[in-house]
Design an enzyme around this catalytic site. Structure first.
Site, mmCIF file in Angstrom:
data_model
loop_
_atom_site.group_PDB
_atom_site.id
_atom_site.type_symbol
_atom_site.label_atom_id
_atom_site.label_comp_id
_atom_site.label_asym_id
_atom_site.label_seq_id
_atom_site.Cartn_x
_atom_site.Cartn_y
_atom_site.Cartn_z
ATOM 1 N N ARG A 1 0.840 1.594 0.827
ATOM 2 C CA ARG A 1 -0.385 1.083 0.194
ATOM 3 C C ARG A 1 -0.131 0.789 -1.285
ATOM 4 O O ARG A 1 -0.509 -0.260 -1.795
ATOM 5 C CB ARG A 1 -1.470 2.141 0.373
ATOM 6 C CG ARG A 1 -2.818 1.857 -0.263
ATOM 7 C CD ARG A 1 -3.783 2.945 0.217
ATOM 8 N NE ARG A 1 -4.949 3.117 -0.611
ATOM 9 C CZ ARG A 1 -6.072 2.423 -0.474
ATOM 10 N NH1 ARG A 1 -6.152 1.481 0.442
ATOM 11 N NH2 ARG A 1 -7.117 2.666 -1.251
ATOM 12 N N LYS B 1 -13.710 4.732 3.301
ATOM 13 C CA LYS B 1 -14.325 5.950 2.777
ATOM 14 C C LYS B 1 -15.803 5.718 2.498
ATOM 15 O O LYS B 1 -16.208 4.623 2.129
ATOM 16 C CB LYS B 1 -13.634 6.379 1.481
ATOM 17 C CG LYS B 1 -12.319 7.120 1.685
ATOM 18 C CD LYS B 1 -11.798 7.628 0.357
ATOM 19 C CE LYS B 1 -10.551 8.489 0.529
ATOM 20 N NZ LYS B 1 -10.054 8.975 -0.777
ATOM 21 N N ARG C 1 -5.533 2.827 4.176
ATOM 22 C CA ARG C 1 -5.232 4.250 4.250
ATOM 23 C C ARG C 1 -4.844 4.620 5.686
ATOM 24 O O ARG C 1 -5.180 3.919 6.632
ATOM 25 C CB ARG C 1 -6.445 5.075 3.825
ATOM 26 C CG ARG C 1 -6.955 4.753 2.427
ATOM 27 C CD ARG C 1 -8.236 5.522 2.133
ATOM 28 N NE ARG C 1 -8.721 5.278 0.781
ATOM 29 C CZ ARG C 1 -9.621 4.339 0.449
ATOM 30 N NH1 ARG C 1 -10.121 3.551 1.404
ATOM 31 N NH2 ARG C 1 -10.025 4.189 -0.799
#
Length: 329
Positions: free
Chosen positions: A270, A194, A170
């Site tokens: 991605r 995350k 990301r």
């Protein structure tokens, strides 16, 4: 401290949400509060009283009809409010979540965009010089000149694209990488993802070499060896890269590449890696771990580009379909 402030502190320090996510949640909750209580009319009691099905439905309608927000954005607002209500339940302020009783607008499911392998190969070929030893030597001759600045920024831009594509990470993960994120000995990259989760991604030889040459350029620019805790990617002025910088690089670098149309963003790079891995036979669980998805369902969206390949495998391998069998087609 107000209930809103307590909640924002909770998701920031306990749940460890990213700064961008915290900012979005804070904005949504303040917009809801201003809508139902008026500007400057905030009170904890008033906010709690406004968290009822009738008020929430009216707010939803206002978002769609007055502000003309998309279904996706409206759903985001409701999700934030639902999360806030869950927090209030846990802290004993309310007994149930009224957002769960609000019908949400239907949202069209968009298939993820991706760049085809041929287009990316075109990009690698046309920018190959900026990742080379030859380009590095030209930079080292005059790192603080206009030509040196141009060479450095071109090298950094190419490496940003390569890192996003090769690792499938990301944008926030790219920005958060440090010099110590790269383990050249074990040939892995450590990514802080995350939810404060760490994962390791294999480091391919071509990316490893490109990073090594880039680090030489940075050290020449800064005049000293960099510590493992310093940001990996820095601008020509020595500052850490930031979201807008990354977005500009992706749009600029891929803007004129033949075959690349539509949205140019870090996230599409991605998607592109995930699609290519799936097409080359990687299993979904492995892709899930590499991308840092918490759910396999999220990874499964990448099967969209593999139906043709699946049909071909079916015809060649299925016992009832191959060789035009007696009972096959």
């Amino acid at each position: 401290m107000t209930l809103l402030e307590k909640y924002i502190q909770y998701i920031e320090s306990v749940r460890r949400y990213s700064a961008r996510t915290v900012s979005i949640y804070d904005t949504v909750l303040k917009e809801f509060s201003a809508s139902v209580l008026g500007e400057g009319g905030y009170s904890d009691e008033g906010l709690v009283a406004a968290l009822n099905v009738s008020e929430l439905r009216s707010y939803e309608v206002a978002l769609m009809d007055t502000r003309k927000l998309s279904s996706k954005t409206v759903n985001q607002h409701l999700s934030v409010l639902s999360s806030f209500c869950t927090f209030l339940i846990r802290t004993g302020v309310i007994d149930s979540n009224p957002v769960s009783l609000v019908t949400r607008p239907k949202q069209e499911k968009r298939l993820p965009e991706f760049y085809r392998k041929e287009s990316m190969e075109t990009y690698w070929t046309t920018t190959e010089y900026f990742a080379s030893e030859e380009s590095l030597q030209a930079f080292l001759q005059a790192p603080h000149s206009d030509s040196g600045k141009s060479l450095y920024e071109s090298r950094l831009a190419r490496l940003i694209i390569n890192t996003l594509y090769s690792l499938g990470i990301r944008r926030s993960e790219l920005i958060g990488m440090t010099v110590g994120s790269i383990d050249f000995g074990r040939k892995v990259v450590k990514i802080h993802g995350k939810g404060d989760k760490m994962r390791e991604i294999p480091l391919v030889a071509s990316l490893s070499q490109e990073i090594l040459l880039y680090l030489e350029a940075v050290e020449a620019l800064c005049g000293e060896k960099r510590s493992l805790k310093e940001p990996l990617f820095v601008t020509y002025r020595g500052n850490s890269i930031y979201p807008v910088y990354v977005d500009r690089v992706v749009k600029s670098e891929l803007g004129d590449v033949k075959g690349i149309t539509g949205r140019r963003s870090p996230h599409v790079l991605r998607h592109s890696l995930a699609t290519e891995l799936l097409n080359e036979g990687a299993d979904l669980n492995s892709i899930k771990e590499m991308l840092g998805h918490s759910s396999l369902a999220t990874t499964q969206i990448y099967t969209h580009g593999s139906i043709a390949r699946l049909k071909d495998i079916y015809k060649r391998a299925h016992p009832r379909a191959k060789n035009g069998g007696k009972h096959g087609d």
